[in-house]
Write a protein that holds these residues in place. Structure first.
Motif, PDB file in Angstrom:
ATOM      1  N   TRP A 155       0.954  -1.022   0.113  1.00 19.98           N
ATOM      2  CA  TRP A 155       0.130   0.152   0.179  1.00 19.98           C
ATOM      3  C   TRP A 155       0.912   1.256  -0.128  1.00 19.98           C
ATOM      4  N   GLY A 156       0.849   2.019  -0.923  1.00 23.64           N
ATOM      5  CA  GLY A 156       1.731   3.267  -1.387  1.00 23.64           C
ATOM      6  C   GLY A 156       1.606   4.144   0.149  1.00 23.64           C
ATOM      7  N   PRO A 157       0.885   4.825   0.940  1.00 19.75           N
ATOM      8  CA  PRO A 157       0.979   5.332   1.986  1.00 19.75           C
ATOM      9  C   PRO A 157       1.996   4.700   3.039  1.00 19.75           C
ATOM     10  N   LEU A 158       1.480   3.371   3.233  1.00 18.31           N
ATOM     11  CA  LEU A 158       2.349   2.632   4.243  1.00 18.31           C
ATOM     12  C   LEU A 158       3.846   2.508   3.825  1.00 18.31           C
ATOM     13  N   ARG A 159       4.161   2.346   2.530  1.00 25.23           N
ATOM     14  CA  ARG A 159       5.197   2.315   2.034  1.00 25.23           C
ATOM     15  C   ARG A 159       5.830   3.489   2.150  1.00 25.23           C
ATOM     16  N   THR A 160       5.512   4.747   1.974  1.00 25.84           N
ATOM     17  CA  THR A 160       6.125   5.830   2.437  1.00 25.84           C
ATOM     18  C   THR A 160       6.404   6.181   3.716  1.00 25.84           C
ATOM     19  N   VAL A 161       5.543   5.984   4.529  1.00 28.32           N
ATOM     20  CA  VAL A 161       5.697   6.075   5.742  1.00 28.32           C
ATOM     21  C   VAL A 161       7.045   5.080   6.556  1.00 28.32           C
ATOM     22  N   TYR A 162       6.931   3.933   5.978  1.00 31.92           N
ATOM     23  CA  TYR A 162       7.907   2.837   6.476  1.00 31.92           C
ATOM     24  C   TYR A 162       9.328   3.189   5.830  1.00 31.92           C
ATOM     25  N   GLU A 163       9.255   3.733   4.673  1.00 27.02           N
ATOM     26  CA  GLU A 163      10.643   4.230   4.328  1.00 27.02           C
ATOM     27  C   GLU A 163      11.138   5.287   4.981  1.00 27.02           C
ATOM     28  N   GLU A 164      10.349   6.276   5.285  1.00 33.81           N
ATOM     29  CA  GLU A 164      10.833   7.357   6.171  1.00 33.81           C
ATOM     30  C   GLU A 164      11.364   6.881   7.672  1.00 33.81           C
ATOM     31  N   TYR A 165      10.518   5.904   8.245  1.00 29.37           N
ATOM     32  CA  TYR A 165      11.091   5.363   9.371  1.00 29.37           C
ATOM     33  C   TYR A 165      12.324   4.668   9.183  1.00 29.37           C
ATOM     34  N   TRP A 214       3.701 -17.052  -1.008  1.00 29.00           N
ATOM     35  CA  TRP A 214       4.084 -16.113  -0.039  1.00 29.00           C
ATOM     36  C   TRP A 214       2.913 -15.339   0.635  1.00 29.00           C
ATOM     37  N   ARG A 215       3.128 -14.967   1.855  1.00 30.59           N
ATOM     38  CA  ARG A 215       2.019 -14.206   2.541  1.00 30.59           C
ATOM     39  C   ARG A 215       2.506 -13.138   3.187  1.00 30.59           C
ATOM     40  N   ASN A 216       2.031 -11.845   3.009  1.00 33.26           N
ATOM     41  CA  ASN A 216       2.534 -10.671   3.629  1.00 33.26           C
ATOM     42  C   ASN A 216       2.069 -10.699   4.931  1.00 33.26           C
ATOM     43  N   LEU A 217       2.914 -10.027   5.807  1.00 35.67           N
ATOM     44  CA  LEU A 217       2.726  -9.694   7.258  1.00 35.67           C
ATOM     45  C   LEU A 217       2.860  -8.202   7.529  1.00 35.67           C
ATOM     46  N   SER A 218       2.233  -7.690   8.368  1.00 35.93           N
ATOM     47  CA  SER A 218       2.191  -6.087   8.490  1.00 35.93           C
ATOM     48  C   SER A 218       2.317  -5.333   7.347  1.00 35.93           C
ATOM     49  N   GLY A 219       1.207  -5.812   6.441  1.00 32.58           N
ATOM     50  CA  GLY A 219       1.070  -5.000   5.295  1.00 32.58           C
ATOM     51  C   GLY A 219       2.134  -5.167   4.076  1.00 32.58           C
ATOM     52  N   GLY A 220       3.196  -5.999   4.334  1.00 32.24           N
ATOM     53  CA  GLY A 220       3.961  -6.232   3.278  1.00 32.24           C
ATOM     54  C   GLY A 220       5.631  -5.851   3.680  1.00 32.24           C
ATOM     55  N   ILE A 221       5.531  -5.278   5.051  1.00 27.25           N
ATOM     56  CA  ILE A 221       6.745  -4.882   5.357  1.00 27.25           C
ATOM     57  C   ILE A 221       7.668  -6.268   5.818  1.00 27.25           C
ATOM     58  N   VAL A 222       7.161  -7.272   6.118  1.00 24.25           N
ATOM     59  CA  VAL A 222       7.680  -8.388   6.114  1.00 24.25           C
ATOM     60  C   VAL A 222       6.805  -9.775   5.295  1.00 24.25           C
ATOM     61  N   ALA A 223       7.639 -10.503   4.410  1.00 29.73           N
ATOM     62  CA  ALA A 223       6.807 -11.486   3.622  1.00 29.73           C
ATOM     63  C   ALA A 223       7.184 -12.715   4.189  1.00 29.73           C
ATOM     64  N   LEU A 224       6.392 -13.720   4.183  1.00 32.51           N
ATOM     65  CA  LEU A 224       6.604 -14.935   4.625  1.00 32.51           C
ATOM     66  C   LEU A 224       6.461 -16.022   3.338  1.00 32.51           C
ATOM     67  N   HIS A 225       7.702 -16.407   2.687  1.00 35.14           N
ATOM     68  CA  HIS A 225       7.930 -17.247   1.494  1.00 35.14           C
ATOM     69  C   HIS A 225       7.844 -18.843   1.855  1.00 35.14           C
ATOM     70  N   ARG A 226       7.219 -19.476   1.200  1.00 31.24           N
ATOM     71  CA  ARG A 226       7.364 -21.048   1.488  1.00 31.24           C
ATOM     72  C   ARG A 226       7.609 -21.779   0.271  1.00 31.24           C
ATOM     73  N   GLY A 227       8.041 -22.985   0.357  1.00 27.67           N
ATOM     74  CA  GLY A 227       8.132 -23.774  -0.869  1.00 27.67           C
ATOM     75  C   GLY A 227       8.295 -25.321  -0.391  1.00 27.67           C
ATOM     76  N   THR A 228       8.181 -26.279  -1.591  1.00 27.99           N
ATOM     77  CA  THR A 228       8.544 -27.586  -1.074  1.00 27.99           C
ATOM     78  C   THR A 228       9.703 -28.118  -2.170  1.00 27.99           C
ATOM     79  N   ARG A 229      10.484 -28.983  -1.712  1.00 27.85           N
ATOM     80  CA  ARG A 229      11.258 -29.696  -2.467  1.00 27.85           C
ATOM     81  C   ARG A 229      10.297 -30.764  -3.108  1.00 27.85           C
ATOM     82  N   PRO A 230      10.586 -31.157  -4.711  1.00 27.00           N
ATOM     83  CA  PRO A 230       9.889 -32.073  -5.300  1.00 27.00           C
ATOM     84  C   PRO A 230      10.305 -33.354  -4.819  1.00 27.00           C
ATOM     85  N   LYS A 231       9.218 -34.342  -4.731  1.00 23.68           N
ATOM     86  CA  LYS A 231       9.739 -36.046  -4.249  1.00 23.68           C
ATOM     87  C   LYS A 231      10.521 -36.361  -5.752  1.00 23.68           C
ATOM     88  N   ASP A 232      11.313 -37.033  -5.402  1.00 25.68           N
ATOM     89  CA  ASP A 232      12.149 -37.912  -6.574  1.00 25.68           C
ATOM     90  C   ASP A 232      11.384 -38.776  -7.290  1.00 25.68           C
TER      91      ASP A 232
END
Length: 232
Positions: A155-165, A214-232
């Motif tokens: 979200w643009g306004p949050l991004r601006t405030v966050y970068e200022e912080y 992925w899932r954004n946390l705190s509006g995208g300040i943090v992102a939680l990425h996930r993945g799986t190693r394919p089975k052989d």
């Protein structure tokens, strides 16, 4: 090392974290306004460690991030390349098998972990793609990866405030609570220069991971990425 534009030389980055090890956990709590506790709870849910499983916690620092996995009954290996962090970890959590290791050359055999995770450390690795490939290598087929990293608010306004912080508020706060405030100037700049959520997902897929999301946390300040190693 204080500028994110530098080449993230392993010795320089390790030395930087050595210098902040003693008050690292406290400083993170203050600078994140307590949000780091919530973020780590989300990591624990995503990793879903269980008794009998093996979990690698890379860039574990003092080992505090590894506690939820170990307390869930999994054999947990906290790994970090900062010897200062590991020394502080042994003082705090001496029962954990804290291990020194470079993310791009992990000291483990192929396919030994059921889950691998790294929180707030991937952007400090010199070669991101090499680290993602190493995490893939040491994970068993069908195993999972969870990456929690600072990202970019959607979200643009949050991004601006966050970068200022990051660039205006964080340095003076770091000077008040950190043993090496200049390190946090580097960390702020490294957050700004880090790839966004879709780009990190693309890099995970390139390293071989499937079911990447992925899932954004705190509006995208943090992102939680996930993945799986394919089975052989």
């Amino acid at each position: 090392m204080t500028r994110a534009s530098l080449d993230k030389k392993p010795y320089d980055v390790a030395s930087m974290f050595d210098a902040v090890a003693e008050r690292y956990d406290l400083t993170n709590d203050v600078l994140s306004l307590g949000q780091d506790r919530r973020w780590r709870k989300e990591v624990a849910r995503a990793v879903d460690a269980r008794p009998g499983q093996r979990v690698l916690d890379l860039a574990a620092g003092t080992g505090t991030s590894s506690l939820p996995f170990a307390l869930a009954g999994a054999f947990t290996v906290p790994c970090d390349f900062s010897l200062g962090m590991l020394r502080e970890g042994r003082r705090k959590h001496g029962w954990l098998p804290l291990t020194a290791g470079d993310a791009t050359r992990l000291p483990f055999k192929d396919g030994v972990f059921d889950a691998v995770t790294i929180s707030f450390g991937l952007r400090n690795v010199q070669d991101t793609d090499a680290a993602l490939a190493e995490l893939f290598r040491v994970t068993r087929p069908g195993g999972r990866v969870v990456i929690c990293e600072f990202s970019h608010p959607t979200w643009g306004p949050l991004r601006t405030v966050y970068e200022e912080y990051l660039m205006r508020a964080l340095p003076p706060v770091a000077r008040a609570v950190s043993s090496n405030p200049e390190a946090y100037v580097y960390l702020a700049e490294s957050i700004q220069s880090w790839p966004d959520q879709p780009e990190l997902a693309r890099r995970l897929q390139k390293a071989g991971w499937s079911k990447v999301a992925w899932r954004n946390l705190s509006g995208g300040i943090v992102a939680l990425h996930r993945g799986t190693r394919p089975k052989d």
